[in-house]
Motif scaffolding. Structure first.
Motif, PDB file in Angstrom:
ATOM      1  N   GLN A  54       0.850  -1.188   0.000  1.00  0.00           N
ATOM      2  CA  GLN A  54       0.000   0.000   0.000  1.00  0.00           C
ATOM      3  C   GLN A  54       0.880   1.230   0.000  1.00  0.00           C
ATOM      4  O   GLN A  54       1.771   1.377   0.842  1.00  0.00           O
ATOM      5  CB  GLN A  54      -0.932   0.027   1.220  1.00  0.00           C
ATOM      6  CG  GLN A  54      -1.935   1.178   1.167  1.00  0.00           C
ATOM      7  CD  GLN A  54      -3.086   0.991   2.126  1.00  0.00           C
ATOM      8  OE1 GLN A  54      -3.076   0.090   2.952  1.00  0.00           O
ATOM      9  NE2 GLN A  54      -4.090   1.822   2.017  1.00  0.00           N
ATOM     10  N   GLN A  65      -2.853   4.004  -2.278  1.00  0.00           N
ATOM     11  CA  GLN A  65      -3.450   2.980  -3.136  1.00  0.00           C
ATOM     12  C   GLN A  65      -2.668   1.668  -3.059  1.00  0.00           C
ATOM     13  O   GLN A  65      -1.442   1.657  -3.180  1.00  0.00           O
ATOM     14  CB  GLN A  65      -3.489   3.455  -4.581  1.00  0.00           C
ATOM     15  CG  GLN A  65      -4.292   2.545  -5.493  1.00  0.00           C
ATOM     16  CD  GLN A  65      -4.459   3.146  -6.885  1.00  0.00           C
ATOM     17  OE1 GLN A  65      -4.176   4.320  -7.114  1.00  0.00           O
ATOM     18  NE2 GLN A  65      -4.902   2.338  -7.831  1.00  0.00           N
ATOM     19  N   ASN A 154     -16.336  -9.626  -0.454  1.00  0.00           N
ATOM     20  CA  ASN A 154     -15.189  -8.720  -0.557  1.00  0.00           C
ATOM     21  C   ASN A 154     -15.033  -8.112  -1.943  1.00  0.00           C
ATOM     22  O   ASN A 154     -14.075  -7.383  -2.194  1.00  0.00           O
ATOM     23  CB  ASN A 154     -13.895  -9.468  -0.203  1.00  0.00           C
ATOM     24  CG  ASN A 154     -13.867  -9.924   1.232  1.00  0.00           C
ATOM     25  OD1 ASN A 154     -14.527  -9.335   2.089  1.00  0.00           O
ATOM     26  ND2 ASN A 154     -13.100 -10.971   1.509  1.00  0.00           N
ATOM     27  N   ARG A 155     -15.994  -8.393  -2.841  1.00  0.00           N
ATOM     28  CA  ARG A 155     -15.874  -7.916  -4.210  1.00  0.00           C
ATOM     29  C   ARG A 155     -16.930  -6.855  -4.510  1.00  0.00           C
ATOM     30  O   ARG A 155     -18.065  -6.910  -4.016  1.00  0.00           O
ATOM     31  CB  ARG A 155     -16.002  -9.075  -5.193  1.00  0.00           C
ATOM     32  CG  ARG A 155     -14.939 -10.154  -4.979  1.00  0.00           C
ATOM     33  CD  ARG A 155     -14.677 -10.934  -6.216  1.00  0.00           C
ATOM     34  NE  ARG A 155     -14.145 -10.091  -7.289  1.00  0.00           N
ATOM     35  CZ  ARG A 155     -13.771 -10.572  -8.475  1.00  0.00           C
ATOM     36  NH1 ARG A 155     -13.878 -11.862  -8.733  1.00  0.00           N
ATOM     37  NH2 ARG A 155     -13.295  -9.770  -9.400  1.00  0.00           N
ATOM     38  N   VAL A 158     -16.062  -0.038  -8.385  1.00  0.00           N
ATOM     39  CA  VAL A 158     -15.994   1.348  -7.931  1.00  0.00           C
ATOM     40  C   VAL A 158     -16.137   2.286  -9.120  1.00  0.00           C
ATOM     41  O   VAL A 158     -15.720   1.961 -10.241  1.00  0.00           O
ATOM     42  CB  VAL A 158     -14.677   1.651  -7.170  1.00  0.00           C
ATOM     43  CG1 VAL A 158     -14.637   0.905  -5.844  1.00  0.00           C
ATOM     44  CG2 VAL A 158     -13.458   1.314  -8.011  1.00  0.00           C
ATOM     45  N   ALA A 168     -13.066  -4.088  -7.977  1.00  0.00           N
ATOM     46  CA  ALA A 168     -12.332  -3.745  -6.766  1.00  0.00           C
ATOM     47  C   ALA A 168     -12.493  -4.873  -5.757  1.00  0.00           C
ATOM     48  O   ALA A 168     -13.385  -5.719  -5.864  1.00  0.00           O
ATOM     49  CB  ALA A 168     -12.822  -2.423  -6.184  1.00  0.00           C
ATOM     50  N   ARG A 170     -12.330  -5.356  -1.397  1.00  0.00           N
ATOM     51  CA  ARG A 170     -12.171  -4.774  -0.066  1.00  0.00           C
ATOM     52  C   ARG A 170     -11.738  -5.892   0.874  1.00  0.00           C
ATOM     53  O   ARG A 170     -12.521  -6.760   1.250  1.00  0.00           O
ATOM     54  CB  ARG A 170     -13.477  -4.127   0.414  1.00  0.00           C
ATOM     55  CG  ARG A 170     -13.324  -3.419   1.757  1.00  0.00           C
ATOM     56  CD  ARG A 170     -14.578  -2.671   2.170  1.00  0.00           C
ATOM     57  NE  ARG A 170     -14.736  -1.408   1.446  1.00  0.00           N
ATOM     58  CZ  ARG A 170     -15.699  -1.153   0.590  1.00  0.00           C
ATOM     59  NH1 ARG A 170     -16.609  -2.075   0.322  1.00  0.00           N
ATOM     60  NH2 ARG A 170     -15.778   0.028  -0.005  1.00  0.00           N
ATOM     61  N   ASP A 173      -8.609  -4.428   5.265  1.00  0.00           N
ATOM     62  CA  ASP A 173      -8.649  -2.964   5.413  1.00  0.00           C
ATOM     63  C   ASP A 173      -8.022  -2.242   4.233  1.00  0.00           C
ATOM     64  O   ASP A 173      -7.528  -1.116   4.365  1.00  0.00           O
ATOM     65  CB  ASP A 173      -7.965  -2.525   6.716  1.00  0.00           C
ATOM     66  CG  ASP A 173      -8.703  -3.017   7.941  1.00  0.00           C
ATOM     67  OD1 ASP A 173      -9.955  -3.012   7.926  1.00  0.00           O
ATOM     68  OD2 ASP A 173      -8.035  -3.418   8.913  1.00  0.00           O
ATOM     69  N   MET A 174      -8.013  -2.867   3.072  1.00  0.00           N
ATOM     70  CA  MET A 174      -7.542  -2.246   1.839  1.00  0.00           C
ATOM     71  C   MET A 174      -8.681  -2.218   0.835  1.00  0.00           C
ATOM     72  O   MET A 174      -9.481  -3.152   0.763  1.00  0.00           O
ATOM     73  CB  MET A 174      -6.392  -3.039   1.209  1.00  0.00           C
ATOM     74  CG  MET A 174      -5.064  -2.990   1.915  1.00  0.00           C
ATOM     75  SD  MET A 174      -3.842  -3.937   0.932  1.00  0.00           S
ATOM     76  CE  MET A 174      -2.344  -3.583   1.852  1.00  0.00           C
ATOM     77  N   LEU A 175      -8.738  -1.149   0.046  1.00  0.00           N
ATOM     78  CA  LEU A 175      -9.590  -1.122  -1.134  1.00  0.00           C
ATOM     79  C   LEU A 175      -8.659  -1.213  -2.338  1.00  0.00           C
ATOM     80  O   LEU A 175      -7.966  -0.261  -2.685  1.00  0.00           O
ATOM     81  CB  LEU A 175     -10.416   0.162  -1.196  1.00  0.00           C
ATOM     82  CG  LEU A 175     -11.310   0.291  -2.438  1.00  0.00           C
ATOM     83  CD1 LEU A 175     -12.390  -0.807  -2.454  1.00  0.00           C
ATOM     84  CD2 LEU A 175     -11.956   1.670  -2.518  1.00  0.00           C
ATOM     85  N   TRP A 177      -8.135  -1.414  -6.198  1.00  0.00           N
ATOM     86  CA  TRP A 177      -8.895  -1.021  -7.371  1.00  0.00           C
ATOM     87  C   TRP A 177      -7.918  -0.693  -8.498  1.00  0.00           C
ATOM     88  O   TRP A 177      -6.722  -0.906  -8.399  1.00  0.00           O
ATOM     89  CB  TRP A 177      -9.808   0.172  -7.054  1.00  0.00           C
ATOM     90  CG  TRP A 177      -9.078   1.459  -6.746  1.00  0.00           C
ATOM     91  CD1 TRP A 177      -8.449   1.783  -5.589  1.00  0.00           C
ATOM     92  CD2 TRP A 177      -8.890   2.564  -7.638  1.00  0.00           C
ATOM     93  NE1 TRP A 177      -7.878   3.037  -5.693  1.00  0.00           N
ATOM     94  CE2 TRP A 177      -8.136   3.533  -6.929  1.00  0.00           C
ATOM     95  CE3 TRP A 177      -9.298   2.829  -8.941  1.00  0.00           C
ATOM     96  CZ2 TRP A 177      -7.766   4.755  -7.501  1.00  0.00           C
ATOM     97  CZ3 TRP A 177      -8.938   4.052  -9.516  1.00  0.00           C
ATOM     98  CH2 TRP A 177      -8.188   5.002  -8.789  1.00  0.00           C
ATOM     99  N   GLU A 203     -19.832   1.246  -5.886  1.00  0.00           N
ATOM    100  CA  GLU A 203     -19.663   2.307  -4.899  1.00  0.00           C
ATOM    101  C   GLU A 203     -18.822   3.428  -5.487  1.00  0.00           C
ATOM    102  O   GLU A 203     -17.982   3.208  -6.361  1.00  0.00           O
ATOM    103  CB  GLU A 203     -18.999   1.765  -3.633  1.00  0.00           C
ATOM    104  CG  GLU A 203     -19.805   0.697  -2.915  1.00  0.00           C
ATOM    105  CD  GLU A 203     -19.146   0.230  -1.632  1.00  0.00           C
ATOM    106  OE1 GLU A 203     -18.141   0.856  -1.216  1.00  0.00           O
ATOM    107  OE2 GLU A 203     -19.618  -0.761  -1.056  1.00  0.00           O
TER     108      GLU A 203
END
Length: 214
Positions: A54, A65, A154-155, A158, A168, A170, A173-175, A177, A203
């Motif tokens: 990250q 990101q 988790n899918r 975005v 994306a 999730r 605790d990471m997004l 994308w 989202e």
């Protein structure tokens, strides 16, 4: 290729027929663009996993990101694999001697940065501890289990303010994308690991100061 776990076989069989169009709708130009590479490092703990870092929140581009280790090629790099391994060593302290390079994926064009990116697929034969080498660039490093990535909960997709919409994840605790999620999504399908997920779950992309990639 010898020495690989059996779960590699379906992915490698499918990749024999792959081209850039499997990963992006944008054609790769024949010339121009800055050569770069990323390392898609698959290991195994509780099943297959993939190494992701990250970016630091203070970076000028792609701040915060998640991404594969990688970056622009140096003149001294022999090939894309050399670039990807060098960058991974500089970013997360990866020992190249612990890695078996398996294949180069098709080179992909990222128009917003004009990078021509070659994803390098590799097997982490002898995993070891990795960490952010320079915390001004890398905030954290994670091995994301495939079983978490393919969990339908988790899918999502975005939407960027530009109108771009892409896959994306999730997780942890990471997004994840953009380019990274797009390549991951394709590889999960090719390997036969993907599960049905609600593609209508869209989202708005938070912190939209970053620009979209294919």
């Amino acid at each position: 290729m010898t020495g690989l776990p059996e779960w590699w076989r379906p992915l490698l069989t499918r990749l024999e027929l792959a081209d850039a169009a499997d990963f992006t709708r944008l054609p790769t130009p024949d010339d121009g663009g800055r050569a770069s590479a990323v390392l898609i490092l698959l290991g195994e703990q509780d099943g297959p996993d993939v190494l992701v870092l990250q970016r630091s929140d203070t970076m000028r581009t792609h701040a915060g990101q998640p991404a594969f280790p990688g970056g622009a090629a140096d003149p001294t790099d022999a090939d894309a694999a050399a670039t990807a391994l060098r960058e991974a060593s500089e970013e997360v302290g990866l020992d190249p001697a612990t890695v078996q390079v398996v294949a180069d994926l098709p080179t992909l064009w990222i128009p917003v940065s004009n990078f021509l990116v070659t994803p390098v697929l590799a097997w982490w034969r002898t995993p070891h501890e990795v960490r952010p080498v320079d915390t001004a660039e890398v905030a954290r490093v994670e091995r994301l289990p495939v079983h978490e990535l393919v969990d339908p909960d988790n899918r999502l997709r975005v939407r960027h303010p530009s109108g771009w919409i892409g896959p994306a994840f999730r997780v942890r605790d990471m997004l994840v994308w953009g380019f990274t999620a797009g390549v991951l999504s394709t590889l999960l399908e090719m390997a036969g690991w993907a599960r049905p997920w609600p593609t209508d779950r869209v989202e708005e992309l938070p912190g939209s100061g970053v620009r979209p990639v294919p």
